[in-house]
Design an enzyme around this catalytic site. Structure first.
Site, mmCIF file in Angstrom:
data_model
loop_
_atom_site.group_PDB
_atom_site.id
_atom_site.type_symbol
_atom_site.label_atom_id
_atom_site.label_comp_id
_atom_site.label_asym_id
_atom_site.label_seq_id
_atom_site.Cartn_x
_atom_site.Cartn_y
_atom_site.Cartn_z
ATOM 1 N N ASP A 115 1.010 -1.238 0.081
ATOM 2 C CA ASP A 115 0.032 0.009 0.228
ATOM 3 C C ASP A 115 0.835 1.162 0.116
ATOM 4 O O ASP A 115 0.422 2.516 0.110
ATOM 5 C CB ASP A 115 -0.921 0.114 1.153
ATOM 6 C CG ASP A 115 -2.319 -1.064 1.074
ATOM 7 O OD1 ASP A 115 -2.496 -1.129 -0.228
ATOM 8 O OD2 ASP A 115 -2.570 -1.208 2.099
ATOM 9 N N HIS A 127 27.788 4.855 -11.870
ATOM 10 C CA HIS A 127 26.462 4.776 -11.242
ATOM 11 C C HIS A 127 26.400 4.010 -9.966
ATOM 12 O O HIS A 127 25.355 3.733 -9.694
ATOM 13 C CB HIS A 127 25.367 4.675 -12.201
ATOM 14 C CG HIS A 127 25.244 5.752 -13.233
ATOM 15 N ND1 HIS A 127 24.614 5.413 -14.492
ATOM 16 C CD2 HIS A 127 25.691 6.979 -13.596
ATOM 17 C CE1 HIS A 127 24.718 6.441 -15.365
ATOM 18 N NE2 HIS A 127 25.340 7.395 -14.627
ATOM 19 N N TYR A 166 38.860 7.633 -13.737
ATOM 20 C CA TYR A 166 38.557 6.207 -13.116
ATOM 21 C C TYR A 166 39.517 5.057 -13.548
ATOM 22 O O TYR A 166 39.530 4.490 -14.962
ATOM 23 C CB TYR A 166 37.064 5.940 -13.485
ATOM 24 C CG TYR A 166 36.037 7.114 -13.569
ATOM 25 C CD1 TYR A 166 35.628 7.361 -12.256
ATOM 26 C CD2 TYR A 166 36.052 7.842 -14.429
ATOM 27 C CE1 TYR A 166 34.771 8.539 -11.986
ATOM 28 C CE2 TYR A 166 35.123 8.896 -14.444
ATOM 29 C CZ TYR A 166 34.426 9.522 -13.449
ATOM 30 O OH TYR A 166 33.705 10.423 -13.104
ATOM 31 N N ARG A 181 36.028 12.134 -9.370
ATOM 32 C CA ARG A 181 35.482 13.320 -10.245
ATOM 33 C C ARG A 181 35.367 14.333 -9.427
ATOM 34 O O ARG A 181 35.218 14.440 -8.181
ATOM 35 C CB ARG A 181 33.759 12.786 -10.544
ATOM 36 C CG ARG A 181 33.157 13.604 -11.424
ATOM 37 C CD ARG A 181 31.956 13.036 -12.043
ATOM 38 N NE ARG A 181 31.016 12.427 -11.108
ATOM 39 C CZ ARG A 181 30.736 11.213 -11.062
ATOM 40 N NH1 ARG A 181 31.632 10.066 -11.631
ATOM 41 N NH2 ARG A 181 29.859 10.742 -10.063
ATOM 42 N N GLU A 191 33.024 18.014 -9.519
ATOM 43 C CA GLU A 191 31.701 18.564 -10.265
ATOM 44 C C GLU A 191 31.056 19.657 -9.667
ATOM 45 O O GLU A 191 31.032 19.771 -8.341
ATOM 46 C CB GLU A 191 30.549 17.476 -10.329
ATOM 47 C CG GLU A 191 29.259 17.919 -10.934
ATOM 48 C CD GLU A 191 28.309 16.924 -11.149
ATOM 49 O OE1 GLU A 191 28.150 16.020 -10.285
ATOM 50 O OE2 GLU A 191 27.421 16.833 -12.098
ATOM 51 N N HIS A 193 26.298 18.639 -18.288
ATOM 52 C CA HIS A 193 24.907 18.406 -19.036
ATOM 53 C C HIS A 193 24.225 19.588 -18.527
ATOM 54 O O HIS A 193 24.535 20.325 -17.223
ATOM 55 C CB HIS A 193 24.163 17.187 -18.426
ATOM 56 C CG HIS A 193 24.315 16.803 -16.894
ATOM 57 N ND1 HIS A 193 23.647 17.434 -15.974
ATOM 58 C CD2 HIS A 193 25.036 16.081 -16.173
ATOM 59 C CE1 HIS A 193 23.664 17.400 -14.596
ATOM 60 N NE2 HIS A 193 24.814 16.557 -14.859
ATOM 61 N N HIS A 206 19.372 15.983 -15.161
ATOM 62 C CA HIS A 206 19.871 15.942 -16.397
ATOM 63 C C HIS A 206 18.667 16.879 -17.238
ATOM 64 O O HIS A 206 17.637 16.255 -17.698
ATOM 65 C CB HIS A 206 20.022 14.728 -17.244
ATOM 66 C CG HIS A 206 21.093 13.896 -16.686
ATOM 67 N ND1 HIS A 206 21.733 12.487 -16.907
ATOM 68 C CD2 HIS A 206 22.300 14.287 -15.558
ATOM 69 C CE1 HIS A 206 22.736 12.218 -16.158
ATOM 70 N NE2 HIS A 206 23.061 13.236 -15.467
ATOM 71 N N HIS A 259 32.966 9.543 -19.720
ATOM 72 C CA HIS A 259 31.705 10.185 -20.097
ATOM 73 C C HIS A 259 32.082 11.664 -20.335
ATOM 74 O O HIS A 259 33.127 12.140 -20.580
ATOM 75 C CB HIS A 259 30.976 10.195 -18.645
ATOM 76 C CG HIS A 259 31.375 10.843 -17.446
ATOM 77 N ND1 HIS A 259 31.921 12.195 -17.226
ATOM 78 C CD2 HIS A 259 32.399 10.205 -16.263
ATOM 79 C CE1 HIS A 259 32.536 12.494 -16.153
ATOM 80 N NE2 HIS A 259 32.657 11.267 -15.532
HETATM 81 N N1 GLY Z 1 24.546 12.849 -10.510
HETATM 82 C C1 GLY Z 1 24.315 12.763 -11.987
HETATM 83 C C2 GLY Z 1 25.457 13.417 -12.825
HETATM 84 O O1 GLY Z 1 26.217 14.043 -12.361
HETATM 85 O O2 GLY Z 1 25.258 13.508 -13.997
HETATM 86 MN MN MN Z 2 25.950 15.932 -13.178
HETATM 87 MN MN MN Z 3 26.700 14.465 -10.327
#
Ligand code: GLY
Ligand code: MN
Ligand code: MN
Length: 434
Positions: free
Chosen positions: A36, A239, A384, A401, A403, A350, A357, A346
């Site tokens: 539920d 991921h 990586y 990474r 970001e 984005h 995204h 990658h």
């Molecule tokens: N956290 C998703 C990305 O960095 O694209």
């Molecule tokens: Mn990102």
């Molecule tokens: Mn990210």
């Protein structure tokens, strides 16, 4: 405080782009988790962008042309259900509060749509996005078409508002930028808190709990996407979301996490040593990724192409991979052969907005589009390194990474997420243990 004018202006702009016709924009459905229990409700981003209205089971209908109308369909008030599940605006209050021209109970949608579709030449509807909605809308259109002998025409052109909305949402207005600045500030404080909390022996999910606590206590109830809290080699899984391993002394920890605030995402990655001190190999790789990120942010300028930050990052990374003996040959050779992709697979960013995204084309007329003021993007190069016989042992399982979220402004850019430390000196200072 909700300002209905902002949403009304957006609806007007979309109606102007449609020129004529009727648009049907359903909000997102509620999603069953198990038994539920439902997943926490998340509205459809474009629906919310146009309405500011957050209840499920709602549909926006826009009529464009000489007599534009904006009509909401939503749940009726229901005292019994409100006892169990909480407040519902009901059509009358929603019309008044959110500034629609009309509002009706959602139960009357099919009947009213058949009426509203009559004699409209164009139907704007995202065919293919949801099979049940497709069937329902096409059935209604069929019913309108069956009235041809009464002189009523059904729309004979099918279009979609998605591309029009994507272009609108790509350029953030001041209202949106201010929310994104606040979302970014909350996420930077969460990353700082994680750095201060982290110790060897903890589980990744315990660090995740610190992030969520910080988001929530500043008013951001949800992360914008599942947080990645990846110790050691887990950082090489792009991921990774298991977040259930124990953190080890001597490893790095990669955290990719950002909150959602009032429907807007932030998206930050930081990588730091579990024990607070980078070792030599970690430093070597980290400095390369940081230099790549610095170069990419400098290239995130109005007039430069979307690809400029990525190319700038790639040149620095590829040269770094050659210096570390991960790649071999000349810089141009490594770029040409794309051998760098073994360690950096990658792209460098984005669009960022209501969706992490976010919507918006990256190319126009087959060319990378120029960056323009109001666009918001991430800049997130990485490296990586998985274990392999031809890779120096000291580099095995290093995943890094970095970001940040960047707004393109007239003549420059603004890094929204600068307050999360990223130089080695600043990270080590924040993590210093007496
Ligand atoms: N956290 C998703 C990305 O960095 O694209
Ligand atoms: Mn990102
Ligand atoms: Mn990210």
């Amino acid at each position: 405080m909700l300002n209905p004018d902002i949403y009304a202006q957006r609806r007007c702009r979309l109606q102007a782009k449609m020129l004529h016709g009727i648009a049907i924009l359903p909000n997102a459905p509620e999603q069953r988790r198990n038994g539920d229990a439902d997943f926490p409700y998340r509205f459809d981003s474009s629906f919310h962008y146009l309405c500011g209205f957050g209840e499920p089971e709602s549909v926006l209908v826009l009529i464009a042309g000489d007599a534009p109308l904006s009509i909401l369909f939503c749940r009726e008030k229901d005292s019994e259900r409100e006892i169990w599940h909480g407040y519902r605006s009901g059509p009358d209050a929603a019309q008044e509060k959110f500034g629609f021209d009309a509002a009706y109970p959602i139960a009357r949608l099919d009947e009213k749509l058949a009426e509203l579709m009559g004699n409209q030449s164009t139907l704007f509807y995202p065919l293919g996005a949801d099979a049940a909605w497709d069937q329902r809308i096409l059935k209604i259109r069929g019913e309108v078409a069956a009235k041809a002998r009464s002189g009523i025409r059904a729309p004979n052109e099918l279009r979609d508002t998605r591309a029009l909305l994507a272009e609108m949402r790509l350029f953030k207005d001041l209202h949106e930028l201010n929310i994104m600045r606040r979302a970014a500030a909350i996420s930077t404080s969460a990353h700082r808190r994680a750095m201060q909390f982290t110790r060897a022996g903890q589980f990744e999910y315990q660090v995740e709990a610190e992030l969520l606590h910080e988001f929530c206590r500043h008013g951001a109830r949800d992360p914008a996407y599942p947080s990645i809290v990846a110790g050691g080699g887990n950082a090489c899984v792009l991921h990774y979301v298991d977040n259930n391993a124990r953190l080890r002394d001597g490893d790095l920890l990669l955290i990719d996490a950002g909150c959602e605030l009032e429907g807007y995402a932030s998206d930050i990655t930081r990588t730091y040593p579990v024990n607070g001190k980078f070792n030599t190999a970690q430093k070597d790789v980290y400095e390369i990724v940081l230099a790549a990120q610095t170069a990419a942010i400098s290239a995130a300028m109005p007039g430069n192409s979307w690809d400029a930050p990525h190319s700038a990052a790639l040149r620095v990374l590829a040269q770094g991979f050659i210096d570390l003996k991960l790649c071999h040959g000349t810089l141009d050779g490594v770029l040409e052969s794309e051998s760098y992709k073994r360690y950096y697979m990658h792209r460098t960013g984005h669009w960022l907005g209501m969706d992490v995204h976010d919507v918006g084309e990256y190319k126009t007329d087959e060319q990378w589009r120029p960056l323009q003021p109001g666009m918001v993007m991430t800049v997130e190069p990485g490296c990586y390194i998985r274990p392999a016989d031809d890779v120096p042992l000291a580099l095995w399982n290093i995943g890094i990474r970095i970001e940040d979220d960047v707004v393109i402004l007239e003549g420059g850019n603004e890094v929204l997420t600068d307050a999360a430390p990223k130089t080695i000196a600043k990270i080590e200072e924040l993590m210093r243990r007496e």
